[in-house]
Design a protein around this motif. Structure first.
Motif, PDB file in Angstrom:
ATOM      1  N   TRP A   1      31.641   5.769  35.295  1.00 33.44           N
ATOM      2  CA  TRP A   1      32.766   6.642  34.817  1.00 33.44           C
ATOM      3  C   TRP A   1      32.246   7.682  34.076  1.00 33.44           C
ATOM      4  O   TRP A   1      32.569   9.035  34.313  1.00 33.44           O
ATOM      5  CB  TRP A   1      33.785   6.024  34.094  1.00 33.44           C
TER       6      TRP A   1
ATOM      7  N   ALA B   1      30.067  10.124  36.450  1.00 35.76           N
ATOM      8  CA  ALA B   1      31.352  10.962  37.240  1.00 35.76           C
ATOM      9  C   ALA B   1      31.770  12.255  36.564  1.00 35.76           C
ATOM     10  O   ALA B   1      32.063  13.211  37.227  1.00 35.76           O
ATOM     11  CB  ALA B   1      32.345  10.078  37.965  1.00 35.76           C
ATOM     12  N   ARG B   2      32.247  11.906  35.148  1.00 36.99           N
ATOM     13  CA  ARG B   2      32.850  12.878  34.517  1.00 36.99           C
ATOM     14  C   ARG B   2      31.991  13.903  34.209  1.00 36.99           C
ATOM     15  O   ARG B   2      32.175  15.134  34.291  1.00 36.99           O
ATOM     16  CB  ARG B   2      33.425  12.202  33.132  1.00 36.99           C
ATOM     17  N   GLN B   3      30.417  13.796  33.861  1.00 34.37           N
ATOM     18  CA  GLN B   3      29.676  14.591  33.618  1.00 34.37           C
ATOM     19  C   GLN B   3      29.246  15.603  35.099  1.00 34.37           C
ATOM     20  O   GLN B   3      29.008  16.657  34.803  1.00 34.37           O
ATOM     21  CB  GLN B   3      28.380  13.988  33.158  1.00 34.37           C
ATOM     22  N   ALA B   4      29.267  14.801  35.948  1.00 33.26           N
ATOM     23  CA  ALA B   4      29.091  15.517  37.406  1.00 33.26           C
ATOM     24  C   ALA B   4      30.055  16.646  37.651  1.00 33.26           C
ATOM     25  O   ALA B   4      29.975  17.469  38.266  1.00 33.26           O
ATOM     26  CB  ALA B   4      28.867  14.642  38.407  1.00 33.26           C
ATOM     27  N   GLY B   5      31.332  16.428  37.021  1.00 30.97           N
ATOM     28  CA  GLY B   5      32.579  17.262  37.305  1.00 30.97           C
ATOM     29  C   GLY B   5      32.667  18.261  36.480  1.00 30.97           C
ATOM     30  O   GLY B   5      33.229  19.298  36.520  1.00 30.97           O
ATOM     31  N   LYS B   6      31.723  18.411  35.206  1.00 27.05           N
ATOM     32  CA  LYS B   6      31.925  19.221  34.242  1.00 27.05           C
ATOM     33  C   LYS B   6      30.942  20.687  34.957  1.00 27.05           C
ATOM     34  O   LYS B   6      30.213  20.302  35.266  1.00 27.05           O
ATOM     35  CB  LYS B   6      31.461  18.821  33.032  1.00 27.05           C
ATOM     36  N   PRO B   7      31.493  21.839  34.381  1.00 21.88           N
ATOM     37  CA  PRO B   7      30.721  22.987  34.674  1.00 21.88           C
ATOM     38  C   PRO B   7      29.278  23.014  33.895  1.00 21.88           C
ATOM     39  O   PRO B   7      29.488  22.622  32.940  1.00 21.88           O
ATOM     40  CB  PRO B   7      31.721  24.093  34.681  1.00 21.88           C
ATOM     41  N   THR B   8      28.289  23.317  34.450  1.00 27.60           N
ATOM     42  CA  THR B   8      26.905  23.599  33.592  1.00 27.60           C
ATOM     43  C   THR B   8      27.083  24.987  33.305  1.00 27.60           C
ATOM     44  O   THR B   8      27.427  26.069  33.832  1.00 27.60           O
ATOM     45  CB  THR B   8      25.814  23.203  34.659  1.00 27.60           C
TER      46      THR B   8
END
Length: 90
Positions: free
Chosen positions: A79, A82-89
């Motif tokens: 989880w 998945a949340r980190q992957a959805g955050k803008p870099t």
């Protein structure tokens, strides 16, 4: 006077029982699990899930041969990833 009279047939095909000379090892697995838990930075917390989700989760952990905490660890890490992957870099 004997309380019970047991008759042993002469044609017994099963071998006689052998005594357990190794002793009983009660809690051996529990000690191993406690030692493994102490070797990590596991922290206890309590939460609530819908009963049906909890029942299925526990069953799936059992079928996978893992402890509930290991399944929970996998689920929370997935989880979080998945949340980190959805955050803008940037």
């Amino acid at each position: 006077m004997a309380r019970h009279n047991f008759e042993t047939p002469d044609n017994v095909t099963e071998p006689p029982l052998t005594p357990n000379t190794g002793g009983v090892k009660v809690g051996e697995d529990l000690a191993r699990r406690r030692k493994a838990a102490a070797a990590t930075d596991w922290k206890s917390f309590s939460s609530y899930l819908p009963e049906d989700v909890q029942r299925v989760f526990r069953s799936e952990c059992m079928l996978a041969g893992i402890e509930v905490r290991q399944g929970l660890d996998e689920a929370v890490r997935a989880w979080l990833a998945a949340r980190q992957a959805g955050k803008p870099t940037g």
